[in-house]
Motif scaffolding. Structure first.
Motif, PDB file in Angstrom:
ATOM      1  N   PRO A 152      34.381   5.842  36.123  1.00 43.59           N
ATOM      2  CA  PRO A 152      34.023   5.158  37.415  1.00 43.59           C
ATOM      3  C   PRO A 152      33.291   3.894  37.243  1.00 43.59           C
ATOM      4  N   SER A 153      32.580   3.601  36.362  1.00 47.74           N
ATOM      5  CA  SER A 153      31.926   2.306  36.144  1.00 47.74           C
ATOM      6  C   SER A 153      33.133   1.155  36.101  1.00 47.74           C
ATOM      7  N   VAL A 154      34.212   1.536  35.879  1.00 46.31           N
ATOM      8  CA  VAL A 154      35.274   0.607  35.746  1.00 46.31           C
ATOM      9  C   VAL A 154      35.366  -0.428  37.216  1.00 46.31           C
ATOM     10  N   ASN A 155      34.914   0.328  38.169  1.00 45.35           N
ATOM     11  CA  ASN A 155      34.913  -0.556  39.718  1.00 45.35           C
ATOM     12  C   ASN A 155      33.772  -1.227  39.773  1.00 45.35           C
ATOM     13  N   ASN A 156      32.954  -1.126  38.843  1.00 43.73           N
ATOM     14  CA  ASN A 156      31.645  -2.190  38.872  1.00 43.73           C
ATOM     15  C   ASN A 156      31.943  -3.168  37.731  1.00 43.73           C
ATOM     16  N   ILE A 157      33.068  -3.476  37.482  1.00 46.79           N
ATOM     17  CA  ILE A 157      32.986  -4.779  36.338  1.00 46.79           C
ATOM     18  C   ILE A 157      32.800  -5.816  36.955  1.00 46.79           C
ATOM     19  N   PRO A 158      31.790  -6.842  36.627  1.00 49.00           N
ATOM     20  CA  PRO A 158      31.452  -7.908  37.207  1.00 49.00           C
ATOM     21  C   PRO A 158      32.636  -8.939  37.052  1.00 49.00           C
ATOM     22  N   ASN A 159      32.799  -9.775  38.200  1.00 50.24           N
ATOM     23  CA  ASN A 159      33.834 -10.847  38.067  1.00 50.24           C
ATOM     24  C   ASN A 159      33.250 -12.051  37.533  1.00 50.24           C
ATOM     25  N   SER A 160      34.167 -12.607  36.639  1.00 55.20           N
ATOM     26  CA  SER A 160      33.789 -13.842  35.895  1.00 55.20           C
ATOM     27  C   SER A 160      34.888 -14.799  36.245  1.00 55.20           C
ATOM     28  N   MET A 161      36.028 -14.483  37.092  1.00 54.08           N
ATOM     29  CA  MET A 161      36.958 -15.424  37.552  1.00 54.08           C
ATOM     30  C   MET A 161      36.898 -16.186  38.705  1.00 54.08           C
ATOM     31  N   PRO A 162      37.212 -17.421  38.999  1.00 56.39           N
ATOM     32  CA  PRO A 162      36.802 -18.170  39.957  1.00 56.39           C
ATOM     33  C   PRO A 162      37.788 -17.598  41.144  1.00 56.39           C
ATOM     34  N   SER A 165      41.614 -18.294  41.438  1.00 59.33           N
ATOM     35  CA  SER A 165      42.584 -17.364  40.658  1.00 59.33           C
ATOM     36  C   SER A 165      43.462 -16.434  41.603  1.00 59.33           C
ATOM     37  N   GLY A 166      42.877 -16.112  42.632  1.00 63.00           N
ATOM     38  CA  GLY A 166      43.386 -15.202  43.618  1.00 63.00           C
ATOM     39  C   GLY A 166      43.188 -13.469  43.178  1.00 63.00           C
ATOM     40  N   THR A 167      42.518 -13.391  42.055  1.00 61.00           N
ATOM     41  CA  THR A 167      42.117 -12.169  41.666  1.00 61.00           C
ATOM     42  C   THR A 167      40.955 -12.260  40.920  1.00 61.00           C
ATOM     43  N   THR A 168      40.373 -10.848  40.342  1.00 64.15           N
ATOM     44  CA  THR A 168      39.190 -10.624  39.824  1.00 64.15           C
ATOM     45  C   THR A 168      39.319 -10.115  38.407  1.00 64.15           C
ATOM     46  N   THR A 169      38.333 -10.237  37.647  1.00 60.92           N
ATOM     47  CA  THR A 169      38.452  -9.664  36.340  1.00 60.92           C
ATOM     48  C   THR A 169      38.970  -8.377  36.202  1.00 60.92           C
ATOM     49  N   ARG A 170      38.460  -7.435  37.068  1.00 62.95           N
ATOM     50  CA  ARG A 170      38.744  -6.097  36.833  1.00 62.95           C
ATOM     51  C   ARG A 170      40.341  -5.911  37.354  1.00 62.95           C
ATOM     52  N   ASP A 171      40.623  -6.567  38.429  1.00 64.11           N
ATOM     53  CA  ASP A 171      42.370  -6.389  38.780  1.00 64.11           C
ATOM     54  C   ASP A 171      43.125  -7.041  37.850  1.00 64.11           C
ATOM     55  N   LEU A 378      54.267 -12.396  34.408  1.00 66.45           N
ATOM     56  CA  LEU A 378      52.984 -12.743  34.289  1.00 66.45           C
ATOM     57  C   LEU A 378      52.602 -14.247  34.800  1.00 66.45           C
ATOM     58  N   CYS A 379      53.403 -15.258  34.441  1.00 63.37           N
ATOM     59  CA  CYS A 379      53.088 -16.714  34.703  1.00 63.37           C
ATOM     60  C   CYS A 379      52.976 -16.701  36.191  1.00 63.37           C
ATOM     61  N   MET A 380      53.867 -16.177  36.937  1.00 62.86           N
ATOM     62  CA  MET A 380      53.942 -16.463  38.429  1.00 62.86           C
ATOM     63  C   MET A 380      52.766 -16.027  39.106  1.00 62.86           C
ATOM     64  N   CYS A 381      51.693 -15.300  38.599  1.00 54.68           N
ATOM     65  CA  CYS A 381      50.586 -14.734  39.101  1.00 54.68           C
ATOM     66  C   CYS A 381      50.973 -13.993  40.384  1.00 54.68           C
ATOM     67  N   PRO A 382      51.597 -12.805  40.436  1.00 52.79           N
ATOM     68  CA  PRO A 382      52.161 -12.118  41.501  1.00 52.79           C
ATOM     69  C   PRO A 382      51.185 -11.824  42.483  1.00 52.79           C
ATOM     70  N   TRP A 383      49.890 -11.714  42.396  1.00 55.12           N
ATOM     71  CA  TRP A 383      48.837 -11.203  43.441  1.00 55.12           C
ATOM     72  C   TRP A 383      48.649 -12.351  44.045  1.00 55.12           C
ATOM     73  N   ASN A 384      49.013 -13.539  43.732  1.00 57.71           N
ATOM     74  CA  ASN A 384      48.599 -14.627  44.763  1.00 57.71           C
ATOM     75  C   ASN A 384      49.856 -14.503  45.558  1.00 57.71           C
ATOM     76  N   LEU A 385      51.101 -14.476  45.291  1.00 63.77           N
ATOM     77  CA  LEU A 385      52.102 -14.212  46.175  1.00 63.77           C
ATOM     78  C   LEU A 385      52.034 -13.362  47.115  1.00 63.77           C
ATOM     79  N   LYS A 387      49.159 -11.810  48.193  1.00 65.04           N
ATOM     80  CA  LYS A 387      48.058 -11.864  48.959  1.00 65.04           C
ATOM     81  C   LYS A 387      48.101 -13.487  49.805  1.00 65.04           C
ATOM     82  N   SER A 388      48.774 -14.252  49.430  1.00 68.08           N
ATOM     83  CA  SER A 388      48.684 -15.507  50.352  1.00 68.08           C
ATOM     84  C   SER A 388      49.871 -15.568  51.462  1.00 68.08           C
ATOM     85  N   SER A 389      50.790 -14.750  51.396  1.00 70.86           N
ATOM     86  CA  SER A 389      51.750 -14.523  52.539  1.00 70.86           C
ATOM     87  C   SER A 389      52.069 -13.176  52.829  1.00 70.86           C
TER      88      SER A 389
END
Length: 543
Positions: A152-162, A165-171, A378-385, A387-389
């Motif tokens: 369960p502690s996986v849900n609390n991984i601190p985010n170190s990504m700006p 980036s459109g995502t978090t360290t955990r995701d 991987l390179c297209m960062c699909p999470w941005n696509l 979430k952004s639209s």
């Protein structure tokens, strides 16, 4: 090592004396599949479609229909009809692949020309790469739920990504883990990957049934959605059902186009007929029914209808769940990981591999093409696509307009123009008097039909991407698969009456005329086994 040595190192295996043109037309994955690799039997096609139907998108397919105002049973009828209607199109386009054991890029040469087919395969290949990333992103959310059930502690991984980036360290970690575990599956050739679909066809449905029973027990019933009537009536109801039905068909347009890819591995042509006609509507309808009941039950459990199975599993982990609940969520989410993996391989990795192989056959085979799709995903960062639209996934589905026009030309070519007559050798030979040379390797009839099928839907397509368009254009676009397919098919057929192609026939007979002789498939296989046949020496086949 010199530059030429380096280039040769990058090349895939090919004939030693092959010239540059031949290396651009064929490699091991483009020539007819040899008998020892035709391992897909009737039950393999059944398990393939059961496996392909079980994924997050199919689970949620009814949600948009209910939101349009349909009752659950009206939405479910649309699912049955939609996939029941699209199944024959899959079978029709798979036929030349099953008969002559060639993949979609090579079958496309028969109608669009040796070089003209490259645009079709480029279109399908690009979409496969994009969808690979999108499906991998969904798979990453399955990994997150599975890890939460274990730790369960996986849900609390601190985010170190700006934030940019459109995502978090955990995701991102979960996405990358799914991306990583997908790589070994890409390695296996098509004739062996069938075992993955068999595994998925056992594991994923069993998990779905467990989820189904679990939610009914927790809700002490099937929930209120089952008793919810439709909120639209009259013409509005009719068009809502048409739109829902067509969304099912349009979502399968990609698999209609590249149906020959898997059919090329059939041990006999009949393996790609009845199994697909039955398993396509059955598989997708049953999965969507499970999704309806589970989502309806969730409204009782959590006070709101949760259509995404991944979000629903995540809710079970909120608070302080019991060990039994955590184990149940772990098993179901792990099964969904296998489900997403199988779907990504079948619908995207293999498709991209076949298509990219035809674009660069000197350097790319199906395996390398699959890894290219993974890298692009991987390179297209699909999470941005995503979430952004909010229109992005709608745009991807809308792209079926272009694919239905390709399918219309291909199916008309095989069944109505040349009527089963093939010239396999000419598919790999750029001679000017070849059947598929047309005009400088491009068939203008096919492109005129293809463009016509797009034009009738282009205004409605603009509406689907956010523009304001007339209601008539919207209604035409709502039936885009049929309008695109129908117009391109009709135009291509009429053009071939006025300007007949070489090999046009008035009699239907599934035959390869490469050698000017007609032999049975068993005789061909015997010739190949003793080294006296050629890749194009294929004759009359029996259904």
């Amino acid at each position: 090592m010199g530059f030429n040595d380096f280039i040769k190192l990058l090349e895939v295996p090919h004939e030693k004396d092959a010239n540059y043109t031949q290396m651009f037309l064929e490699n091991e994955d483009l020539v007819p599949v040899p008998p020892e690799k035709r391992t897909w039997k009737h039950w393999n096609f059944v398990t393939f479609w059961i496996a392909d139907s079980f994924n997050v998108n199919t689970w949620m397919i009814v949600s948009s229909m209910v939101q349009l105002g349909l009752s659950w049973w009206q939405a479910w009828i649309c699912v049955w009809l939609g996939y029941g209607i699209v199944a024959p199109f899959i079978v029709l386009n798979a036929r030349p692949g099953a008969m002559h054991h060639i993949t979609f890029p090579v079958v496309a040469r028969t109608s669009f020309g040796l070089w003209g087919s490259l645009w079709c395969t480029f279109n399908r290949g690009v979409m496969a790469c994009i969808w690979y990333g999108v499906q991998a992103s969904i798979g990453g959310s399955c990994v997150l739920v599975m890890l939460r059930a274990m730790w369960p502690s996986v849900n609390n991984i601190p985010n170190s990504m700006p934030a940019s980036s459109g995502t978090t360290t955990r995701d991102f970690m979960c996405f990358f883990l799914f991306w990583l575990i997908s790589l070994p599956a890409i390695w296996f050739p098509i004739h062996q990957i069938r075992h993955l679909f068999t595994l998925k066809a056992i594991v994923a449905p069993s998990a779905g049934i467990i989820f189904f029973i679990w939610c009914i027990i927790k809700a002490k019933g099937v929930g209120p959605i089952i008793h919810q009537p439709s909120t639209v009536h009259g013409p509005e109801l009719g068009w809502a059902m048409v739109s829902s039905l067509m969304s099912c068909i349009s979502n399968m347009a990609t698999l209609v186009v590249n149906a020959p890819d898997f059919a090329s591995r059939a041990d006999r042509p009949s393996a790609a007929v009845i199994p697909q006609l039955i398993s396509v509507p059955l598989g997708f309808s049953l999965v969507s029914f499970i999704g309806i009941i589970v989502s309806s039950s969730s409204q009782v459990i959590f006070g709101e209808a949760v259509w995404s199975p991944i979000d629903l599993l995540g809710k079970f982990l909120d608070g302080n769940p019991s060990h039994a609940t955590r184990f149940g969520v772990w098993y179901i989410s792990a099964s969904f990981i296998i489900a997403q993996l199988g779907t990504n391989i079948s619908a995207n990795s293999v498709s991209a591999g076949c298509d990219l192989t035809s674009l660069f056959p000197r350097f790319i085979n199906i395996r390398r093409g699959g890894y290219i799709a993974a890298i692009v995903g991987l390179c297209m960062c699909p999470w941005n696509l995503l979430k952004s639209s909010n229109q992005f996934t709608s745009y991807l589905s809308s792209y079926s307009v272009f694919l239905s026009s390709i399918a219309g030309v291909m199916i008309t070519e095989y069944w109505l123009v040349r009527r089963g007559h093939f010239n396999v050798k000419d598919l790999y030979n750029p001679k000017k008097d070849g059947w598929y040379w047309y005009t400088f390797g491009i068939n203008p009839r096919a492109y005129a039909a293809y463009i016509s099928g797009i034009l009738i839907n282009v205004v409605g397509f603009a509406g689907a991407t956010g523009r304001t368009v007339p209601i008539a254009a919207t209604h035409i676009y709502q039936m885009s698969f049929f309008t695109g397919f129908g117009v391109s098919s009709l135009i291509y057929f009429l053009l071939n009456i006025v300007f007949p192609v070489p090999g046009k026939s008035s009699q239907f007979e599934e035959v390869d005329v490469s050698e000017g002789e007609r032999v049975s498939q068993d005789e061909v296989d015997d010739r190949k086994s003793i080294g006296k046949g050629s890749s194009g020496d294929v004759g009359v086949h029996e259904i």
